[in-house]
Design a protein around this motif. Structure first.
Motif, PDB file in Angstrom:
ATOM      1  N   ILE A   1       0.921  -0.993  -0.092  1.00 50.85           N
ATOM      2  CA  ILE A   1       0.031   0.016  -0.006  1.00 50.85           C
ATOM      3  C   ILE A   1       0.941   1.140   0.082  1.00 50.85           C
ATOM      4  O   ILE A   1       1.824   1.376   0.921  1.00 50.85           O
TER       5      ILE A   1
ATOM      6  N   ILE B   1      -2.542   0.386  -4.412  1.00 53.19           N
ATOM      7  CA  ILE B   1      -2.525  -1.186  -3.694  1.00 53.19           C
ATOM      8  C   ILE B   1      -2.331  -2.213  -4.290  1.00 53.19           C
ATOM      9  O   ILE B   1      -3.246  -2.351  -5.441  1.00 53.19           O
TER      10      ILE B   1
ATOM     11  N   LEU C   1      -5.297  -3.822   4.545  1.00 48.42           N
ATOM     12  CA  LEU C   1      -6.301  -2.805   4.458  1.00 48.42           C
ATOM     13  C   LEU C   1      -6.825  -2.375   5.539  1.00 48.42           C
ATOM     14  O   LEU C   1      -6.867  -1.016   6.015  1.00 48.42           O
TER      15      LEU C   1
ATOM     16  N   LEU D   1      -4.296   4.425   4.709  1.00 46.93           N
ATOM     17  CA  LEU D   1      -5.452   4.278   4.208  1.00 46.93           C
ATOM     18  C   LEU D   1      -6.290   5.151   5.499  1.00 46.93           C
ATOM     19  O   LEU D   1      -7.480   5.909   5.091  1.00 46.93           O
TER      20      LEU D   1
ATOM     21  N   PHE E   1     -12.188   1.199   5.904  1.00 46.33           N
ATOM     22  CA  PHE E   1     -11.818  -0.205   5.237  1.00 46.33           C
ATOM     23  C   PHE E   1     -11.997  -1.143   6.521  1.00 46.33           C
ATOM     24  O   PHE E   1     -12.341  -2.032   6.491  1.00 46.33           O
TER      25      PHE E   1
ATOM     26  N   SER F   1     -11.811   4.580  -7.259  1.00 44.32           N
ATOM     27  CA  SER F   1     -10.891   3.783  -7.820  1.00 44.32           C
ATOM     28  C   SER F   1     -10.819   3.516  -8.976  1.00 44.32           C
ATOM     29  O   SER F   1     -11.598   3.298  -9.950  1.00 44.32           O
TER      30      SER F   1
ATOM     31  N   LYS G   1      -5.863  10.561  -4.207  1.00 44.95           N
ATOM     32  CA  LYS G   1      -5.723  10.868  -2.721  1.00 44.95           C
ATOM     33  C   LYS G   1      -6.400  12.127  -2.516  1.00 44.95           C
ATOM     34  O   LYS G   1      -5.885  13.389  -2.793  1.00 44.95           O
TER      35      LYS G   1
END
Ligand SMILES: Cc1cc2nc3c(=O)[nH]c(=O)nc-3n(C[C@H](O)[C@H](O)[C@H](O)COP(=O)(O)OP(=O)(O)OC[C@H]3O[C@@H](n4cnc5c(N)ncnc54)[C@H](O)[C@@H]3O)c2cc1C
Length: 264
Positions: free
Chosen positions: A56, A65, A74, A80, A88, A128, A161
């Motif tokens: 990660i 990831i 995760l 994260l 997560f 994502s 991000k």
């Protein structure tokens, strides 16, 4: 239990991919928890575990990831958490147990597009992308929309991000059972993204419900309206875990809880 006649420890992604294409019954191994549930006899089992895909990492615009990253990583990763809060951990903590989550992998889960997945709605709400060895980079949403399963290798997941407020909501009949329905919400500035999974079909974005919130001056004032709307927008169905009408009721209630959580 599944079986295979040959084992291939890949030393590069190129090698793994070319081995995959050699025979329709060649497969990529993730953590093998799901494969072990089946009885298929495979030809060559291709192991990616020497390819350093368990990571990660913070990049300039994305958090990347690797495909062999486990659910447990995760859940416990501080990067994260810094960007996306507890989402997560909340989404994954009730999947079987710690040993199981230390084994199952991100790449296998996303590539397989499981409808019952608790991870996929989270990744979808976070906007994502997936990176495939042969297919390149595409949005997770368009990847999920493809009905065919490609002959390819998922290499990594890229999450933009953005520090955002998040919420994951689900209902299970008992701890460790599959979700009857699940919902992931991300709020970045004043923009809301909502993904719904375990419908029981593949996770999708609730685009029109998102518009209700995103075109409003006051998100909180739209909650009741959106609760009425989301059941019409999202195709739901019945299965052994719950009926369509039960899912409709749950979805509206989870939406309210989730939106209130990201507003606090
Ligand atoms: C008993 C049980 C209960 C579960 N309960 C839940 C639950 O409540 N919630 C939930 O979200 N999930 C649940 N899951 C699913 C689990 O979290 C994983 O998503 C699943 O096991 C796949 O991960 P794996 O690493 O075991 O994959 P594997 O079994 O190794 O592989 C699954 C498939 O992915 C392919 N594959 C593997 N890696 C790649 C790659 N990099 N690129 C392309 N293809 C690849 C394999 O060839 C195979 O077809 C459950 C699974 C099991 C077995």
């Amino acid at each position: 239990m599944f079986s295979f006649s040959k084992f291939f420890l890949a030393s590069s992604l190129e090698e793994a991919y070319s081995e995959l294409l050699k025979n329709k019954k060649n497969i990529i191994l993730g953590g093998t928890s799901y494969l072990r549930m089946g009885n298929t006899s495979w030809n060559t089992a291709i192991d990616l575990s020497n390819l350093n895909l368990n990571y990660i990492l913070e990049k300039e615009d994305f958090i990347s990831i690797g495909a062999m990253t486990t659910f447990r990583s995760l859940e416990t990763n501080s990067l994260l958490k810094d960007y996306f809060g507890e989402i997560f951990n909340t989404a994954l903590k009730d999947i079987i147990g710690v040993q199981f989550r230390t084994n199952v992998t991100v790449g296998a889960t996303v590539f397989s597009k499981y409808g019952f997945s608790d991870l996929i709605p989270v990744l979808l709400a976070l906007d994502s992308k997936v990176k495939l060895f042969n297919g390149g980079i595409l949005t997770l949403e368009s990847f999920l929309n493809e009905s065919d399963i490609r002959r390819d290798i998922l290499v990594e997941i890229l999450i933009p991000k953005k520090v955002c407020k998040t919420s994951f909501q689900c209902v299970r009949k008992s701890k460790t059972d599959y979700s009857i329905i699940n919902l992931a919400i991300c709020k970045f500035d004043n923009s809301i993204t909502i993904a719904v999974g375990s419908r029981p079909g593949k996770a999708i974005l609730a685009r029109k419900t998102m518009d209700i919130f995103n075109h409003s001056e006051n998100i909180e004032n739209e909650i009741i309206n959106a609760m009425k709307y989301i059941g019409n927008e999202i195709p739901l169905d019945s299965n052994m875990r719950g009926s369509k009408s039960y899912r409709e009721l749950l979805l509206a209630a989870l939406l309210r809880k989730g939106i209130q959580e990201v507003l606090n």
